[in-house]
Write a protein that holds these residues in place. Structure first.
Motif, PDB file in Angstrom:
ATOM      1  N   LEU A  36       0.825  -1.207   0.000  1.00  0.00           N
ATOM      2  CA  LEU A  36       0.000   0.000   0.000  1.00  0.00           C
ATOM      3  C   LEU A  36       0.865   1.265   0.000  1.00  0.00           C
ATOM      4  N   PRO A  37       1.908   1.369   0.841  1.00  0.00           N
ATOM      5  CA  PRO A  37       2.749   2.576   0.778  1.00  0.00           C
ATOM      6  C   PRO A  37       3.390   2.776  -0.596  1.00  0.00           C
ATOM      7  N   ARG A  38       3.840   1.678  -1.218  1.00  0.00           N
ATOM      8  CA  ARG A  38       4.449   1.797  -2.551  1.00  0.00           C
ATOM      9  C   ARG A  38       3.418   2.276  -3.567  1.00  0.00           C
ATOM     10  N   LEU A  39       2.192   1.747  -3.484  1.00  0.00           N
ATOM     11  CA  LEU A  39       1.131   2.150  -4.393  1.00  0.00           C
ATOM     12  C   LEU A  39       0.806   3.633  -4.228  1.00  0.00           C
ATOM     13  N   VAL A  40       0.679   4.072  -2.988  1.00  0.00           N
ATOM     14  CA  VAL A  40       0.338   5.474  -2.731  1.00  0.00           C
ATOM     15  C   VAL A  40       1.443   6.396  -3.227  1.00  0.00           C
ATOM     16  N   ASP A  41       2.701   6.037  -2.977  1.00  0.00           N
ATOM     17  CA  ASP A  41       3.820   6.860  -3.449  1.00  0.00           C
ATOM     18  C   ASP A  41       3.810   6.960  -4.974  1.00  0.00           C
ATOM     19  N   PHE A  42       3.539   5.841  -5.636  1.00  0.00           N
ATOM     20  CA  PHE A  42       3.510   5.844  -7.102  1.00  0.00           C
ATOM     21  C   PHE A  42       2.394   6.752  -7.616  1.00  0.00           C
ATOM     22  N   LEU A  43       1.208   6.652  -7.023  1.00  0.00           N
ATOM     23  CA  LEU A  43       0.073   7.449  -7.493  1.00  0.00           C
ATOM     24  C   LEU A  43       0.288   8.939  -7.220  1.00  0.00           C
ATOM     25  N   LYS A  44       0.944   9.267  -6.116  1.00  0.00           N
ATOM     26  CA  LYS A  44       1.258  10.677  -5.848  1.00  0.00           C
ATOM     27  C   LYS A  44       2.173  11.228  -6.929  1.00  0.00           C
ATOM     28  N   ASP A  45       3.112  10.400  -7.398  1.00  0.00           N
ATOM     29  CA  ASP A  45       4.014  10.826  -8.455  1.00  0.00           C
ATOM     30  C   ASP A  45       3.316  10.816  -9.810  1.00  0.00           C
ATOM     31  N   GLU A  46       2.450   9.840 -10.034  1.00  0.00           N
ATOM     32  CA  GLU A  46       1.748   9.699 -11.308  1.00  0.00           C
ATOM     33  C   GLU A  46       0.694  10.789 -11.495  1.00  0.00           C
ATOM     34  N   ALA A  47       0.038  11.169 -10.397  1.00  0.00           N
ATOM     35  CA  ALA A  47      -1.032  12.171 -10.480  1.00  0.00           C
ATOM     36  C   ALA A  47      -0.812  13.231  -9.411  1.00  0.00           C
ATOM     37  N   PRO A  48       0.211  14.072  -9.564  1.00  0.00           N
ATOM     38  CA  PRO A  48       0.544  15.047  -8.516  1.00  0.00           C
ATOM     39  C   PRO A  48      -0.545  16.093  -8.293  1.00  0.00           C
ATOM     40  N   MET A  49      -1.469  16.211  -9.258  1.00  0.00           N
ATOM     41  CA  MET A  49      -2.535  17.201  -9.096  1.00  0.00           C
ATOM     42  C   MET A  49      -3.592  16.752  -8.095  1.00  0.00           C
ATOM     43  N   LEU A  50      -3.607  15.458  -7.742  1.00  0.00           N
ATOM     44  CA  LEU A  50      -4.613  14.948  -6.819  1.00  0.00           C
ATOM     45  C   LEU A  50      -4.166  15.130  -5.379  1.00  0.00           C
ATOM     46  N   PRO A  51      -5.012  15.668  -4.505  1.00  0.00           N
ATOM     47  CA  PRO A  51      -4.671  15.746  -3.081  1.00  0.00           C
ATOM     48  C   PRO A  51      -4.466  14.347  -2.514  1.00  0.00           C
ATOM     49  N   PRO A  52      -3.523  14.161  -1.591  1.00  0.00           N
ATOM     50  CA  PRO A  52      -3.237  12.829  -1.052  1.00  0.00           C
ATOM     51  C   PRO A  52      -4.460  12.137  -0.461  1.00  0.00           C
ATOM     52  N   HIS A  53      -5.384  12.884   0.149  1.00  0.00           N
ATOM     53  CA  HIS A  53      -6.521  12.239   0.793  1.00  0.00           C
ATOM     54  C   HIS A  53      -7.516  11.686  -0.224  1.00  0.00           C
ATOM     55  N   LEU A  54      -7.385  12.078  -1.517  1.00  0.00           N
ATOM     56  CA  LEU A  54      -8.221  11.476  -2.546  1.00  0.00           C
ATOM     57  C   LEU A  54      -7.633  10.160  -3.034  1.00  0.00           C
ATOM     58  N   ILE A  55      -6.320  10.011  -2.914  1.00  0.00           N
ATOM     59  CA  ILE A  55      -5.670   8.749  -3.259  1.00  0.00           C
ATOM     60  C   ILE A  55      -5.846   7.747  -2.131  1.00  0.00           C
ATOM     61  N   LEU A  56      -5.645   8.198  -0.907  1.00  0.00           N
ATOM     62  CA  LEU A  56      -5.819   7.353   0.272  1.00  0.00           C
ATOM     63  C   LEU A  56      -6.582   8.173   1.306  1.00  0.00           C
ATOM     64  N   PRO A  57      -7.873   7.867   1.521  1.00  0.00           N
ATOM     65  CA  PRO A  57      -8.694   8.694   2.417  1.00  0.00           C
ATOM     66  C   PRO A  57      -8.161   8.820   3.826  1.00  0.00           C
ATOM     67  N   ASP A  58      -7.328   7.860   4.270  1.00  0.00           N
ATOM     68  CA  ASP A  58      -6.779   7.952   5.624  1.00  0.00           C
ATOM     69  C   ASP A  58      -5.716   9.038   5.733  1.00  0.00           C
ATOM     70  N   ALA A  59      -5.226   9.512   4.574  1.00  0.00           N
ATOM     71  CA  ALA A  59      -4.195  10.547   4.603  1.00  0.00           C
ATOM     72  C   ALA A  59      -4.776  11.865   5.094  1.00  0.00           C
ATOM     73  N   GLU A  60      -3.908  12.720   5.540  1.00  0.00           N
ATOM     74  CA  GLU A  60      -4.348  14.012   6.051  1.00  0.00           C
ATOM     75  C   GLU A  60      -4.839  14.883   4.895  1.00  0.00           C
ATOM     76  N   PRO A  61      -6.042  15.465   4.997  1.00  0.00           N
ATOM     77  CA  PRO A  61      -6.506  16.388   3.954  1.00  0.00           C
ATOM     78  C   PRO A  61      -5.722  17.688   4.017  1.00  0.00           C
ATOM     79  N   PRO A  62      -5.762  18.479   2.952  1.00  0.00           N
ATOM     80  CA  PRO A  62      -5.067  19.765   2.982  1.00  0.00           C
ATOM     81  C   PRO A  62      -5.589  20.618   4.128  1.00  0.00           C
ATOM     82  N   PRO A  63      -4.721  21.375   4.782  1.00  0.00           N
ATOM     83  CA  PRO A  63      -5.168  22.206   5.901  1.00  0.00           C
ATOM     84  C   PRO A  63      -6.181  23.251   5.453  1.00  0.00           C
ATOM     85  N   SER A  64      -7.170  23.501   6.285  1.00  0.00           N
ATOM     86  CA  SER A  64      -8.176  24.521   5.974  1.00  0.00           C
ATOM     87  C   SER A  64      -7.566  25.899   6.192  1.00  0.00           C
TER      88      SER A  64
END
Length: 268
Positions: A228-256
């Motif tokens: 799972l960590p390898r998958l998330v790292d790859f997707l962050k690099d593959e789709a940098p425009m996506l906020p991390p919490h959209l790739i993995l909901p457990d991730a921290e959302p962008p600060p308000s």
């Protein structure tokens, strides 16, 4: 056959447990069928799983690519789809073969062709609610809208009647492919893992794309399956425009933004 029978018995035992409360995780979330297994136990499991409210998926391979030849695996796949498969995975050869398209239509040559094939499968088999067609050009997911949907498509996919469509194009040449063995299995595993986490269809397709691609970057089948960590790292690099919490909901959302900034925006 002995290995298949043992696997069938273990699944049947898990499915036989009392149904979970709606808020609890089920003992089995998804049952995955593949055409290497004998038809009879799979057909029996389809009925048991559907009675328990468990999703039943089919990876329609291996499948002969000559629609005139037919063959037992094509008949088996059709029987399973008629019996109540809810989620189907097919590639650019398997989808037209299963639909009986002419040899001129094989393999599928565009994501538009893949979408047409996926929608035809949904039309033909009422129990299907999601169909994924993969290819070297991109991956397409067509899924039925829930009954409670207001019909506007929700803004997260291209709607066509009662169907939502998601497409993840593949950038050819972006990654150095080392070994494709196990890539389809990794794709299916990534997609189903996302579904078990209650992620959206778009997120599941992204997970499948990521897992399948990562598995081609190193040798081996099981050895190349991403964590799972390898998958998330790859997707962050593959789709940098996506906020991390959209790739993995457990991730921290962008600060308000601070309250004063919110007030200034509303004043504007």
């Amino acid at each position: 056959e002995e290995r298949s029978a043992a696997l069938d018995a273990s699944l049947a035992a898990a499915l036989a447990k009392p149904p979970a409360a709606p808020t609890d995780r089920k003992p089995v979330e998804v049952v995955l069928m593949q055409l290497e297994v004998a038809a009879e136990p799979m057909l029996a499991l389809v009925h048991v799983a559907r009675e328990r409210g468990v999703e039943v998926a089919l990876k329609a391979s291996p499948l002969p690519t000559d629609e005139r030849a037919g063959g037992p695996n094509r008949d088996k796949a059709l029987a399973l789809l008629e019996a109540g498969i809810t989620l189907a995975f097919l590639n650019e050869w398997e989808a037209p073969t299963l639909l009986g398209w002419s040899a001129d239509a094989m393999p599928l040559r565009s994501t538009a062709d893949a979408q047409r094939a996926a929608c035809q499968l949904l039309d033909r088999f009422p129990s299907l609610h999601s169909t994924v067609v993969t290819s070297i050009l991109g991956h397409v997911l067509c899924e039925r809208r829930p009954d409670e949907d207001d019909g506007d498509g929700g803004g997260d996919g291209d709607g066509d009647g009662g169907v939502r469509t998601y497409v993840v194009p593949r950038a050819r040449g972006k990654h150095r492919v080392v070994d494709i063995v196990g890539a389809a299995d990794a794709f299916v595993g990534g997609f189903i893992a996302a579904r078990c986490r209650r992620l959206s269809g778009a997120q599941a397709l992204l997970w499948g794309h990521g897992a399948g691609t990562v598995s081609t970057l190193s040798r081996g089948a099981q050895e190349s399956m991403p964590s799972l960590p390898r998958l998330v790292d790859f997707l962050k690099d593959e789709a940098p425009m996506l906020p991390p919490h959209l790739i993995l909901p457990d991730a921290e959302p962008p600060p308000s933004p601070p309250p004063e900034i919110k007030r200034r925006k509303s004043a504007l």
